[in-house]
Design a protein around this motif. Structure first.
Motif, PDB file in Angstrom:
ATOM      1  N   TYR A 152      -5.742   3.196  16.795  1.00 26.59           N
ATOM      2  CA  TYR A 152      -4.353   2.972  16.744  1.00 26.59           C
ATOM      3  C   TYR A 152      -3.851   4.548  16.830  1.00 26.59           C
ATOM      4  CZ  TYR A 152      -5.023  -1.404  14.628  1.00 26.59           C
ATOM      5  OH  TYR A 152      -5.388  -2.822  14.352  1.00 26.59           O
TER       6      TYR A 152
ATOM      7  N   LEU B 224       1.045   5.673  -0.088  1.00 28.26           N
ATOM      8  CA  LEU B 224       0.269   7.046   0.149  1.00 28.26           C
ATOM      9  C   LEU B 224       0.990   8.133   0.000  1.00 28.26           C
ATOM     10  CD1 LEU B 224      -0.124   4.734   2.580  1.00 28.26           C
ATOM     11  CD2 LEU B 224      -2.024   6.260   3.227  1.00 28.26           C
TER      12      LEU B 224
ATOM     13  N   SER C 194      -3.913   7.467  -2.274  1.00 27.28           N
ATOM     14  CA  SER C 194      -3.346   6.215  -2.048  1.00 27.28           C
ATOM     15  C   SER C 194      -3.443   5.246  -3.164  1.00 27.28           C
ATOM     16  CB  SER C 194      -3.922   5.323  -0.911  1.00 27.28           C
ATOM     17  OG  SER C 194      -5.299   5.342  -0.955  1.00 27.28           O
TER      18      SER C 194
ATOM     19  N   ARG D 299      -5.393   6.173  13.809  1.00 30.31           N
ATOM     20  CA  ARG D 299      -6.052   5.543  12.604  1.00 30.31           C
ATOM     21  C   ARG D 299      -7.183   4.612  12.980  1.00 30.31           C
ATOM     22  NH1 ARG D 299      -5.106   0.729   9.675  1.00 30.31           N
ATOM     23  NH2 ARG D 299      -3.380   0.000  10.964  1.00 30.31           N
TER      24      ARG D 299
ATOM     25  N   TYR E  27       1.084  12.018   1.143  1.00 23.65           N
ATOM     26  CA  TYR E  27       0.774  13.099   2.151  1.00 23.65           C
ATOM     27  C   TYR E  27       1.142  14.593   1.665  1.00 23.65           C
ATOM     28  CZ  TYR E  27      -1.224   9.778   5.715  1.00 23.65           C
ATOM     29  OH  TYR E  27      -1.621   8.987   6.309  1.00 23.65           O
TER      30      TYR E  27
ATOM     31  N   TYR F  71       1.000  -1.236   0.000  1.00 23.60           N
ATOM     32  CA  TYR F  71      -0.009   0.024   0.143  1.00 23.60           C
ATOM     33  C   TYR F  71       0.936   1.176  -0.055  1.00 23.60           C
ATOM     34  CZ  TYR F  71      -4.123  -2.985   1.108  1.00 23.60           C
ATOM     35  OH  TYR F  71      -4.911  -3.904   1.342  1.00 23.60           O
TER      36      TYR F  71
ATOM     37  N   TYR G 184      -0.040   6.905  17.083  1.00 22.35           N
ATOM     38  CA  TYR G 184       1.375   7.104  16.718  1.00 22.35           C
ATOM     39  C   TYR G 184       1.940   8.274  17.167  1.00 22.35           C
ATOM     40  CZ  TYR G 184      -0.472   3.500  13.420  1.00 22.35           C
ATOM     41  OH  TYR G 184      -1.208   2.397  12.918  1.00 22.35           O
TER      42      TYR G 184
ATOM     43  N   ARG H 248      -4.214  -5.533   5.385  1.00 19.79           N
ATOM     44  CA  ARG H 248      -4.684  -4.034   5.633  1.00 19.79           C
ATOM     45  C   ARG H 248      -5.412  -4.015   6.815  1.00 19.79           C
ATOM     46  NH1 ARG H 248      -9.138  -2.904   1.423  1.00 19.79           N
ATOM     47  NH2 ARG H 248     -10.720  -3.775   2.859  1.00 19.79           N
ATOM     48  N   GLY H 249      -5.318  -2.952   7.805  1.00 17.08           N
ATOM     49  CA  GLY H 249      -6.000  -2.680   9.075  1.00 17.08           C
ATOM     50  C   GLY H 249      -5.304  -3.168  10.091  1.00 17.08           C
TER      51      GLY H 249
ATOM     52  N   PHE I 230      -3.341  13.293   4.184  1.00 18.59           N
ATOM     53  CA  PHE I 230      -3.714  12.269   3.348  1.00 18.59           C
ATOM     54  C   PHE I 230      -4.039  12.869   2.061  1.00 18.59           C
ATOM     55  CE2 PHE I 230      -4.298   8.348   1.719  1.00 18.59           C
ATOM     56  CZ  PHE I 230      -5.504   8.303   1.050  1.00 18.59           C
TER      57      PHE I 230
ATOM     58  N   LEU J 288      -9.361   1.259  13.212  1.00 18.93           N
ATOM     59  CA  LEU J 288      -8.889  -0.206  13.165  1.00 18.93           C
ATOM     60  C   LEU J 288      -9.174  -0.711  11.717  1.00 18.93           C
ATOM     61  CD1 LEU J 288      -8.326  -2.583  14.579  1.00 18.93           C
ATOM     62  CD2 LEU J 288     -10.936  -3.037  15.029  1.00 18.93           C
ATOM     63  N   ALA J 289     -10.116  -0.429  10.891  1.00 19.89           N
ATOM     64  CA  ALA J 289     -10.119  -0.926   9.700  1.00 19.89           C
ATOM     65  C   ALA J 289      -9.961   0.208   8.609  1.00 19.89           C
ATOM     66  CB  ALA J 289     -11.479  -1.578   9.281  1.00 19.89           C
ATOM     67  N   GLY J 290      -8.899   0.989   8.842  1.00 20.95           N
ATOM     68  CA  GLY J 290      -8.629   2.099   8.209  1.00 20.95           C
ATOM     69  C   GLY J 290      -8.300   1.744   6.578  1.00 20.95           C
ATOM     70  N   GLU J 291      -9.092   2.282   5.562  1.00 18.31           N
ATOM     71  CA  GLU J 291      -8.457   1.772   4.083  1.00 18.31           C
ATOM     72  C   GLU J 291      -7.037   2.403   3.981  1.00 18.31           C
ATOM     73  OE1 GLU J 291     -10.757   0.486   2.179  1.00 18.31           O
ATOM     74  OE2 GLU J 291      -9.729   0.238   0.245  1.00 18.31           O
ATOM     75  N   TYR J 292      -6.244   1.645   3.257  1.00 19.17           N
ATOM     76  CA  TYR J 292      -4.774   1.785   2.941  1.00 19.17           C
ATOM     77  C   TYR J 292      -3.902   2.297   4.031  1.00 19.17           C
ATOM     78  CZ  TYR J 292      -6.727   1.921  -1.752  1.00 19.17           C
ATOM     79  OH  TYR J 292      -7.242   1.141  -3.149  1.00 19.17           O
ATOM     80  N   ASN J 293      -4.284   2.031   5.442  1.00 20.86           N
ATOM     81  CA  ASN J 293      -3.778   2.441   6.390  1.00 20.86           C
ATOM     82  C   ASN J 293      -3.424   4.109   6.951  1.00 20.86           C
ATOM     83  OD1 ASN J 293      -3.193  -0.245   7.128  1.00 20.86           O
ATOM     84  ND2 ASN J 293      -1.466  -0.252   5.880  1.00 20.86           N
ATOM     85  N   GLU J 294      -4.399   4.773   6.036  1.00 21.96           N
ATOM     86  CA  GLU J 294      -4.265   6.370   6.182  1.00 21.96           C
ATOM     87  C   GLU J 294      -4.341   6.534   7.541  1.00 21.96           C
ATOM     88  OE1 GLU J 294      -7.918   6.921   4.004  1.00 21.96           O
ATOM     89  OE2 GLU J 294      -7.946   8.555   5.293  1.00 21.96           O
ATOM     90  N   GLN J 295      -3.466   7.688   7.994  1.00 24.01           N
ATOM     91  CA  GLN J 295      -3.234   8.043   9.329  1.00 24.01           C
ATOM     92  C   GLN J 295      -3.860   9.397   9.323  1.00 24.01           C
ATOM     93  OE1 GLN J 295       0.682   7.038  11.059  1.00 24.01           O
ATOM     94  NE2 GLN J 295       0.251   4.917  10.504  1.00 24.01           N
ATOM     95  N   PHE J 296      -4.230  10.103  10.424  1.00 26.92           N
ATOM     96  CA  PHE J 296      -4.713  11.338  10.400  1.00 26.92           C
ATOM     97  C   PHE J 296      -3.639  11.945  11.283  1.00 26.92           C
ATOM     98  CE2 PHE J 296      -8.571  11.256   8.408  1.00 26.92           C
ATOM     99  CZ  PHE J 296      -8.933   9.922   8.272  1.00 26.92           C
TER     100      PHE J 296
END
Lengths: 116, 114
Positions: free
Chosen positions: B31, A34, A49, B94, A36, A32, B33, A97-98, A46, B96-104
């Motif tokens: 999650y 991404l 992706s 993030r 940013y 995957y 970080y 994923r996840g 973000f 738990l089931a975030g698409e593409y592991n995107e983090q905020f």
């Protein structure tokens, strides 16, 4: 050992033209990817992706291309606007994923300047 | 909905002093970080947490400790600050089931250690 590389620290383009930001990776387990965007004094946000099962993903003016055989991805911005001026980070992760252990590995960033 | 917030925004420490950086998120993300950003180095993961009461080491954990006593908060501690810890610190979260592991990401804390 840098697993995600952005070899161009900076890029300058004219408003209305195409901006192409490049990213290379070394870990074949990455699946995957991404992008940013980061403005000064703000956190990264973000942008777009792509999964390794695809070779292209498009969202408005932004398109990401993935070339798995070359371990290379690129972000195209068309047309470029002055508001796009920012630092762009490429990031990659591996695994299911996840999972929180699918940590993001970031590149060093490319500073894009769009000239009016 | 404030997203991810960080406190403080700026801090100057003397070598050997201690401090705690606070990260809070109101998105009910599992999650969280902590990263540091240094010139020419990108973002490097310090510690992370997969849920309340859990923490794990990232890429550059030495000199830092973390705690996640509440799901919405993730604290980063420096017990004895060193000039090498001068950096901009970002917290992220993030789903738990975030698409593409995107983090905020939060807005960052700029720390200077003299």
């Amino acid at each position: 050992d840098q697993q995600v590389k952005q070899n161009s620290p900076s890029l300058s383009v004219q408003e209305g033209r195409i901006s192409i930001l490049n990213c290379d990776y070394t870990n074949s387990m990455f699946d995957y990817f991404l992008w940013y965007k980061k403005y000064p004094a703000e956190g990264p946000t973000f942008l777009i992706s792509i999964s390794s099962i695809k070779d292209k993903n498009e969202d408005g003016r932004f398109t990401v291309f993935l070339n798995k055989s070359a371990k290379h991805l690129s972000l195209h911005i068309v047309p470029s606007q002055p508001g796009d001026s920012a630092v762009y980070f490429c990031a990659a992760s591996a695994g299911r994923r996840g999972g929180a252990t699918n940590k993001l590995i970031f590149g060093t960033g490319t500073l894009l300047a769009v000239q009016p | 909905n404030a997203g991810v917030t960080q406190t403080p925004k700026f801090r100057v420490l003397k070598t050997g002093q201690s401090m705690t950086l606070l990260c809070a998120q109101d998105m009910n993300h599992e999650y969280m970080y902590w990263y540091r950003q240094d010139p020419g180095m990108g973002l490097r993961l310090i510690h992370y947490s997969v849920g309340e009461g859990t923490t794990a080491k990232g890429e550059v954990p030495d000199g830092y400790n973390v705690s996640r006593l509440k799901k919405q908060n993730f604290l980063l501690g420096l017990e004895s600050a060193a000039p090498s810890q001068t950096s901009v610190y970002f917290c992220a979260s993030r789903w738990l089931a975030g698409e593409y592991n995107e983090q905020f990401f939060g807005p960052g804390t700029r720390l200077t250690v003299l």
